[in-house]
Write an enzyme that holds these catalytic residues in place. Structure first.
Site, PDB file in Angstrom:
ATOM      1  N   GLY A  15      38.688  34.856  41.262  1.00 35.04           N
ATOM      2  CA  GLY A  15      38.966  34.893  39.725  1.00 35.04           C
ATOM      3  C   GLY A  15      38.428  33.347  38.896  1.00 35.04           C
ATOM      4  CE1 TYR A 154      47.068  40.743  31.210  1.00 35.71           C
ATOM      5  CE2 TYR A 154      46.387  41.149  28.634  1.00 35.71           C
ATOM      6  CZ  TYR A 154      46.468  40.143  30.554  1.00 35.71           C
ATOM      7  OH  TYR A 154      45.394  38.556  30.055  1.00 35.71           O
TER       8      TYR A 154
END
Length: 280
Positions: A15, A154
């Protein structure tokens, strides 16, 4: 030892982290590309060879939740390069869930990686960055600006990182260290497939199932038009290269439009001017 500028990047097995390692190496940086499991370095090493930058990238083990691992890695970097000019905090993990249906321990685990992991590495690196008048670049998220459904833990962690770095930035600046945060939106990477809690979330959703289904459908649409990791990494490399890095950067027009709902101070300069004045 090397005279090249040296950057340590966390979470480089895939990523954004992988793309940033390649981009920084192409820009002439010596890259300490770290990951928790160096057995997952094949994709990075292949990309380095394909981009003819293998000689500029050294894979190193670093677990952001393990202070001993961090200290060992930094000691190796200094022994090999004699300096550290920049830190890119990229390592992190997603999490899907809502408070009623998960434990407080689940939330603590998310905070441990995404918030305390960033603090662990930054704290250890700051003395080295003071010596080099370097910089800290931390990858947060548009979820660090706008809270999103079923991303409570998160987003809380990313909000915490943003607040911490925004508060640290004027203090670090007095010692010659620049601090920036980078806010990607949807990025086409393995991050989404690795999101914790995803497999069981719908099974356990109960009364929240209709809302979760709607959220997942919306997410699929968003990631269908996701930015590439290379596109996001370009913003990070620009922060490494520029003489006067902004405090806050979004990596795409979509991310800028999304965060603009909340942020009128798009690059963070007004807040930084205010808080720096407090300690000038």
């Amino acid at each position: 030892m090397t005279s090249e500028k040296t950057v340590l990047i966390t979470g480089t097995s895939s990523g954004i982290g992988l793309a940033t390692a390649i981009g920084a190496a192409r820009a002439g940086w010596s890259v300490a590309a770290t990951m928790r499991d160096t057995g997952k370095a094949d994709a990075l090493l292949k990309a380095a060879a394909e981009n003819d930058v293998a000689g500029h990238i050294q894979v190193k083990r670093l677990d952001v939740a393990d202070p001993e691992s961090i200290a060992t890695c930094l000691d190796e970097v200094i022994a090999e390069h004699g300096r550290l000019d920049a830190l890119v905090n990229n390592a992190g993990a997603g999490h899907l869930g809502t408070l009623e249906q998960e434990s407080v321990q689940d939330v603590r685990a998310v905070m441990e990686v995404n918030f305390f992991g960033v603090l662990n590495v930054t704290k250890a690196a700051l003395p080295l960055l003071r010596a080099s008048k370097g910089r800290v670049v931390t990858v947060t998220s548009v979820g660090g600006v706008i809270g999103q459904p079923f991303n409570e833990a998160y987003c809380a962690a990313k909000f915490a990182v943003e607040g911490f770095m925004e508060s640290l930035a004027p203090v670090a600046a007095t010692a010659g260290v620049a601090v920036s945060v980078v806010e990607p939106g949807a990025v086409a990477s393995e991050f989404v497939s690795n999101v914790g809690g995803r497999d069981t979330a719908l099974e356990q959703a109960g009364p929240y199932a209709p809302a979760l289904r709607a959220y997942l459908a919306r997410s699929r649409d968003a990631f269908a038009a996701a930015q590439t990791p290379q596109g996001a990494a370009a913003s990070i490399v620009e922060l490494l290269e520029t003489d006067q890095p902004a405090f806050r950067v979004q990596t795409s027009e979509a991310a800028r439009a999304f965060t603009a709902v909340k942020l009128n101070d798009g690059d963070g300069s007004a807040v930084q001017a205010l808080t720096r004045a407090w300690i000038a």
